[in-house]
Design an enzyme around this catalytic site. Structure first.
Site, PDB file in Angstrom:
ATOM      1  N   CYS A  68      20.438 -15.047  46.703  1.00 25.34           N
ATOM      2  CA  CYS A  68      19.386 -14.821  45.705  1.00 25.34           C
ATOM      3  C   CYS A  68      19.472 -13.370  45.240  1.00 25.34           C
ATOM      4  O   CYS A  68      19.302 -12.446  46.036  1.00 25.34           O
ATOM      5  CB  CYS A  68      18.010 -15.118  46.302  1.00 25.34           C
ATOM      6  SG  CYS A  68      16.647 -14.796  45.155  1.00 25.34           S
TER       7      CYS A  68
ATOM      8  N   HIS B 255      14.314 -19.350  42.981  1.00 21.60           N
ATOM      9  CA  HIS B 255      13.360 -18.253  43.164  1.00 21.60           C
ATOM     10  C   HIS B 255      12.181 -18.514  42.242  1.00 21.60           C
ATOM     11  O   HIS B 255      12.324 -18.566  41.017  1.00 21.60           O
ATOM     12  CB  HIS B 255      14.000 -16.903  42.851  1.00 21.60           C
ATOM     13  CG  HIS B 255      13.111 -15.747  43.210  1.00 21.60           C
ATOM     14  ND1 HIS B 255      13.134 -15.133  44.444  1.00 21.60           N
ATOM     15  CD2 HIS B 255      12.143 -15.120  42.492  1.00 21.60           C
ATOM     16  CE1 HIS B 255      12.237 -14.177  44.479  1.00 21.60           C
ATOM     17  NE2 HIS B 255      11.617 -14.139  43.307  1.00 21.60           N
ATOM     18  N   CYS B 256      11.004 -18.688  42.827  1.00 22.05           N
ATOM     19  CA  CYS B 256       9.833 -19.131  42.069  1.00 22.05           C
ATOM     20  C   CYS B 256       8.965 -17.947  41.658  1.00 22.05           C
ATOM     21  O   CYS B 256       8.440 -17.223  42.515  1.00 22.05           O
ATOM     22  CB  CYS B 256       9.011 -20.111  42.915  1.00 22.05           C
ATOM     23  SG  CYS B 256       7.550 -20.740  42.056  1.00 22.05           S
TER      24      CYS B 256
ATOM     25  N   CYS C  95      21.120 -13.849  51.264  1.00 24.37           N
ATOM     26  CA  CYS C  95      21.485 -15.254  51.273  1.00 24.37           C
ATOM     27  C   CYS C  95      20.347 -16.057  51.900  1.00 24.37           C
ATOM     28  O   CYS C  95      19.816 -15.678  52.943  1.00 24.37           O
ATOM     29  CB  CYS C  95      22.781 -15.470  52.046  1.00 24.37           C
ATOM     30  SG  CYS C  95      24.259 -14.928  51.146  1.00 24.37           S
TER      31      CYS C  95
ATOM     32  N   CYS D   9      26.482  -9.931  51.395  1.00 25.09           N
ATOM     33  CA  CYS D   9      25.897 -10.046  52.739  1.00 25.09           C
ATOM     34  C   CYS D   9      26.952 -10.066  53.829  1.00 25.09           C
ATOM     35  O   CYS D   9      26.611 -10.034  55.017  1.00 25.09           O
ATOM     36  CB  CYS D   9      25.044 -11.319  52.837  1.00 25.09           C
ATOM     37  SG  CYS D   9      23.681 -11.383  51.655  1.00 25.09           S
TER      38      CYS D   9
END
Length: 299
Positions: free
Chosen positions: A106, A119-120, A112, A95
């Site tokens: 992520c 992370h669900c 970011c 990033c």
């Protein structure tokens, strides 16, 4: 559920009470799930992104010590207190930004995320600063929803086994609802209990597995402000908003209060107030200090 109540509950007042409570829990369950799914993760502010000139200067520089100096100069203008495991500046080369405290990249979202927790897959979204409160409420209302279904169905399950329930159509609904409600209830108890423990310690899931590193080394309690203040960090000071999926978390996700001991032993960077007032440091970082910094590479 509607069918079960209509065929097994004969008292109209009891039936209305059941349905009102059911609808309240169901609305809150759907509302919190919606907010968890469609609240986009917050990315770091533009101040943390490297300018094109700094990117070019860093990429064209092959000497590691000079790269460290460049990062130290950029980080010196920002309210950043945490470090990598070897004491270096937390930098994301994907990033192209200096990571704010508690921010992580992520790989699924490819960005970011401020105060990233995890992370669900349940909500197909990254849980972080912007939606962590909604996620907690989603777990809480899911837990209550399953508990309510199991509690209201259980007495009819007993009647089914004792032969008092004669309606054949409702037997399958009773068995199915009770089994599913208990199964989800048990799994949610552990997950919600774990996140309650994290909130009470003011930690994210990532920080629970890997303690944040400060100038003086790792400190798993570096952001622990005490039970009440830890709750306020997530739910805010307005208690009337705590149980509603309305944004009320403290701060903007870029800076988080730390224990006084952590702030006192971190002379590397200026504090948040100086950063907001001055914009830049009066003096550049020393070369000896910068040489101890390293670039964090995301993999």
């Amino acid at each position: 559920v509607f069918f079960l109540f209509s065929v097994t509950v004969s008292n109209p007042v009891e039936k209305v009470t059941y349905l009102v409570i059911f609808h309240i829990l169901f609305v809150l369950f759907v509302w919190t799930y919606w907010k968890s799914v469609f609240t986009l993760p917050m990315q770091p502010d533009k101040k943390f992104h490297m300018s094109y000139a700094d990117q070019e200067r860093l990429e064209n520089e092959e000497r590691p010590e000079v790269q460290r100096q460049i990062l130290a100069e950029i980080a010196g203008k920002l309210p950043v207190y945490t470090r990598t495991g070897n004491g270096g500046v937390r930098f994301c080369d994907r990033c192209q930004l200096i990571k704010p405290d508690r921010c992580h990249h992520c790989s699924v979202c490819a960005m970011c995320v401020l105060k990233m927790d995890h992370h669900c897959p349940w909500v197909n979204n990254c849980i972080g600063f912007s939606n962590y409160k909604f996620f907690l409420l989603f777990l809480a209302y899911s837990l209550l929803y399953c508990l309510y279904i199991a509690a209201t169905v259980f007495k009819y399950f007993i009647k089914y086994w004792t032969g008092e329930l004669t309606n054949g159509r409702s037997k399958f609904h009773i068995l199915f609802l009770l089994f599913v409600a208990i199964m989800f209830f048990v799994s949610l108890v552990f997950l919600f209990g774990y996140h309650c423990w994290l909130v009470s310690r003011n930690r994210s899931t990532l920080e629970a597995f890997s303690a944040p590193v400060f100038q003086n080394g790792p400190d798993k309690n570096g952001f622990n402000l005490g039970f009440v203040k830890n709750l306020q960090q997530v739910f805010g000071e307005e208690k009337k908003l705590w149980l509603l999926p309305i944004a009320s978390s403290q701060g903007d996700g870029h800076f988080f209060p730390m224990r006084a001991s952590c702030e006192a032993r971190n002379p590397l960077l200026a504090n948040e107030e100086q950063w907001e007032e001055d914009g830049i440091d009066d003096e550049p970082q020393g070369s000896g200090e910068a040489s101890s910094l390293a670039i964090e590479r995301e993999t």
